[in-house]
Each structure stands twice: as structure tokens, then as C-alpha cells.
Enzyme design. Structure first.
Site, mmCIF file in Angstrom:
data_model
loop_
_atom_site.group_PDB
_atom_site.id
_atom_site.type_symbol
_atom_site.label_atom_id
_atom_site.label_comp_id
_atom_site.label_asym_id
_atom_site.label_seq_id
_atom_site.Cartn_x
_atom_site.Cartn_y
_atom_site.Cartn_z
ATOM 1 N N ASP A 77 50.488 50.523 46.053
ATOM 2 C CA ASP A 77 50.718 50.440 44.610
ATOM 3 C C ASP A 77 49.435 49.901 43.984
ATOM 4 O O ASP A 77 49.260 48.705 43.808
ATOM 5 C CB ASP A 77 51.909 49.521 44.306
ATOM 6 C CG ASP A 77 52.324 49.559 42.841
ATOM 7 O OD1 ASP A 77 51.627 50.224 42.041
ATOM 8 O OD2 ASP A 77 53.338 48.914 42.504
ATOM 9 N N ARG A 126 60.418 57.790 28.373
ATOM 10 C CA ARG A 126 60.976 58.584 29.471
ATOM 11 C C ARG A 126 62.505 58.584 29.498
ATOM 12 O O ARG A 126 63.097 59.311 30.307
ATOM 13 C CB ARG A 126 60.437 58.078 30.816
ATOM 14 C CG ARG A 126 60.827 56.653 31.143
ATOM 15 C CD ARG A 126 60.229 56.186 32.456
ATOM 16 N NE ARG A 126 60.738 54.866 32.829
ATOM 17 C CZ ARG A 126 60.830 54.428 34.064
ATOM 18 N NH1 ARG A 126 60.467 55.210 35.070
ATOM 19 N NH2 ARG A 126 61.285 53.219 34.330
ATOM 20 N N ARG A 176 64.244 60.241 38.397
ATOM 21 C CA ARG A 176 63.351 59.874 39.500
ATOM 22 C C ARG A 176 62.651 61.114 40.046
ATOM 23 O O ARG A 176 63.176 61.859 40.847
ATOM 24 C CB ARG A 176 64.156 59.196 40.615
ATOM 25 C CG ARG A 176 63.351 58.860 41.864
ATOM 26 C CD ARG A 176 62.370 57.732 41.653
ATOM 27 N NE ARG A 176 63.043 56.484 41.367
ATOM 28 C CZ ARG A 176 62.393 55.342 41.069
ATOM 29 N NH1 ARG A 176 61.076 55.326 41.048
ATOM 30 N NH2 ARG A 176 63.076 54.241 40.795
ATOM 31 N N GLU A 228 48.776 59.183 39.390
ATOM 32 C CA GLU A 228 49.146 59.157 37.976
ATOM 33 C C GLU A 228 47.931 58.909 37.067
ATOM 34 O O GLU A 228 47.400 57.807 37.048
ATOM 35 C CB GLU A 228 50.165 58.042 37.750
ATOM 36 C CG GLU A 228 51.294 58.035 38.761
ATOM 37 C CD GLU A 228 52.095 56.753 38.744
ATOM 38 O OE1 GLU A 228 52.209 56.143 37.662
ATOM 39 O OE2 GLU A 228 52.590 56.339 39.807
ATOM 40 N N HIS A 239 53.401 59.806 35.124
ATOM 41 C CA HIS A 239 53.846 59.256 36.412
ATOM 42 C C HIS A 239 54.169 60.410 37.365
ATOM 43 O O HIS A 239 55.333 60.658 37.714
ATOM 44 C CB HIS A 239 55.089 58.398 36.167
ATOM 45 C CG HIS A 239 55.433 57.427 37.247
ATOM 46 N ND1 HIS A 239 55.280 57.704 38.578
ATOM 47 C CD2 HIS A 239 55.943 56.165 37.191
ATOM 48 C CE1 HIS A 239 55.683 56.672 39.296
ATOM 49 N NE2 HIS A 239 56.091 55.718 38.471
#
Length: 326
Positions: free
Chosen positions: A225, A102, A79, A284, A180
Site C-alpha cells: 500500500d 464513488r 469493489r 491508481e 482507483h
């Protein structure tokens, strides 16, 4: 004694320069590569996820956010930093959210194909990811994903991804992608983004409905978002309190995702502190709206360049037009 001469001076030892590239292990035991620039800039990239987890300036200030609750072990993603979302961004079909790149172990690429020469870049690491047999069961396409992480002479951070279709059955494949990127900020209420004005976007909090950005800059007062579409190659993230501006440059990545979970959502994320949303912002570079399709033998390249300018529009020391259009 007359005529005696003094002994020759002892030659000085040459000043040792720190190694530009070092392989080490983090506290959790995960292998990482540490990149160092002689001026004092550093970056760290984990072999797990091919993920940059640190980028510091010459004063040692951390420029990326990593949660205090981040888990540095398989099978989850780390994270913070710069996770790589491939072969998908978001949640679609049978693939795990944001794909599997990832949370796979990457290898050091000992024989990377040449990249365009940039005489200013002396410090870089090359990694490679290929699908395992288990990966092929969930995404039946063969590929080579080569990643170069580099430090520029002014401390800029460069990520270059090259993805090649190596299928032997003649089939093309399509994918979506994102870097990200988690930026470390003083306080989310003191941050604004310029470069996305008048852009269309999909709002993931409103059923992916399409809107057009109305403000002259993005400021933050609640959860966000959004996927901004067909965005310019340069975006500025202004941190008024730190008098710092991040300049994000991208190539091959038309879209830009902006995310902050805010207070309520933060409390539902296990590997994220309840109050940490105040000190991070994800912007991103991505290819989301229109998937990238590669035929066998074809290659796609996506590039991200990050720089941190030690001033801000708030201080009056930086011309916004030069940052976005210079």
C-alpha cells in the site's frame, strides 16, 4: 415462356451494426451505460458512482477486476473496476474514506462542454455529478464534476475528469483524487510494474514513512500500500503468464498508488474473496501528496488512458523502452 424475364433479385438487407451506446440495467437493477466498438471492444459504466465496472477486449476477455462479493447497491462502493476517489483519497477529517463520489448517483450529462477533438474516438458517455444538500453539510463546497468515459479505435479506455469550483461565496476549495483502478491479472506473483523505479513513495503500512524505491521493477510477495510521488506519465504492468502488458498513461495526476491486500488483509474485507488478491492489482493515477486547489470558476482536468498489449516482456515481443518512453 419465351421473352419472360427473371424477377429482380431481392435486395440484401444492410448488415446491422451493434449500437455504440446502450443504456441498460445490471442484475442488481443499477443503471449502466454499455459502450461498444465495432471491432468488439466494450466497456460498462454505472451511473452509481460514475464507475467503470467492465472493460473487455475483442476476444471478450475481462481486463478489469471486480470482486465476486462486490455489492452493487447504496450506500457502499462497488469493489472493483475504476472507483473515483473524490473529494479525497484516503481517510481525513469527517469525510468518508475516499470521498463520496464513488457512492453517489451520477446523471447523464446532456450538455457537456467540448473536449479536444480526437477523430479516432467514436464511442463515449458523458456523466455529471453535483453536490446534494446533504453533501454540502459534510463538504461545504459547490462543484460540477464532469466525467467522460470513451473507447478508442484500438480498444483503449479513456477517462477524463473535469472538476469546476462553482462556489458563489468566493471561497476556493482543495481536494485529492484517484482513479482507483483494479486490473485483472493471472496471478499476482507473475506480475511486475515498470516505470516506478527510483521513485520516492509513502508507505501506508509503515506510518506513511517516506522511502525511495530500490528495485529495477516492482514485484509482489506480500501486502503493498504505497503512494509513489511525482511519477512519470506512463507506467507498464506486465503479466507474464497471460503475456499481456497494461500500459497506463496519465495527465494531471502526478502520483500513483499501488495496492494489493494479500492474504491476511483480504480476510478482513467483507466484499472481497479470501483468495481474490491473487488475481487483482490496483495501480491508481492520483493527486495525493499535493492537494489541488481551485478558486471559484477554475477547472481542473485529470485524464487516464489504458491500453492492453497482447504480449509481454517475458515473451520477448515487446520492447520495454518503447512502452515506457515511446
Amino acid at each position: 415462356m419465351a421473352g419472360a424475364s427473371s424477377p429482380p433479385p431481392t435486395p440484401k438487407s444492410p448488415k446491422l451494426q451493434p449500437p455504440l451506446l446502450e443504456r441498460a440495467k445490471g442484475p442488481s437493477g443499477l443503471d449502466k451505460i454499455v459502450l461498444r466498438d465495432p471491432r468488439g471492444f466494450t466497456a460498462e459504466v454505472r451511473l452509481y458512482g460514475g464507475q467503470v465496472t467492465s472493460w473487455k477486449n475483442e476476444q471478450g476477455d475481462e481486463l478489469l477486476f471486480v470482486s465476486s462479493k462486490a455489492v452493487f447497491k447504496s450506500p457502499g462502493a462497488i469493489r472493483g473496476g475504476i472507483p473515483i476517489c473524490f473529494p479525497q483519497f484516503g481517510t481525513h477529517g469527517n469525510l468518508e474514506k475516499h470521498g463520496f463520489a464513488r457512492n453517489r448517483l451520477w446523471l447523464v450529462d446532456d450538455n457537456p462542454p467540448p473536449l479536444p477533438v480526437n477523430s479516432g474516438i467514436k464511442t463515449y458517455a458523458d456523466l455529471i455529478l453535483k453536490p446534494s444538500e446533504e453533501d454540502l453539510k459534510i463538504w461545504p463546497h459547490r462543484f460540477e464534476f464532469r466525467l467522460r468515459v470513451a473507447l478508442g479505435p484500438k480498444g483503449d479506455l479513456f477517462l477524463t475528469s473535469r472538476i469546476r469550483n462553482t462556489n458563489t461565496d468566493g471561497k476556493p476549495f482543495s481536494f485529492t483524487f484517484a482513479y482507483h483502478t483494479y486490473f485483472s491479472v493471472s496471478d499476482i506473483s507473475e506480475v511486475r510494474i515498470e516505470g516506478l523505479e527510483t521513485m520516492d513513495y509513502f508507505d501506508n503500512l509503515k506510518g506513511k514513512e517516506r522511502f525511495t524505491e530500490q528495485g529495477d521493477a516492482l514485484v509482489f510477495e506480500s501486502e503493498i500500500d504505497k503512494v509513489y510521488l511525482d511519477t512519470p506519465p506512463k507506467i507498464a504492468i506486465i503479466d507474464h503468464e497471460k503475456k499481456r502488458t497494461f500500459v497506463l498513461r496519465k495527465d494531471g495526476l502526478p502520483d500513483a498508488v499501488v495496492w494489493n491486500p494479500w492474504e491476511r488483509r483480504s480476510k478482513t474485507i467483507l466484499d472481497f474473496g479470501d483468495e481474490e488478491y491473487k488475481h487483482m492489482l490496483c495501480v491508481e493515477p492520483a493527486a495525493v501528496e499535493k492537494p489541488i486547489t481551485l478558486k471559484p470558476g477554475e477547472e481542473w482536468k485529470g485524464r487516464l488512458e489504458l491500453s492492453a498489449v497482447p504480449s509481454s516482456y517475458y515473451s520477448g515481443q515487446l520492447d520495454p523502452d518503447k512502452v515506457l518512453h515511446g
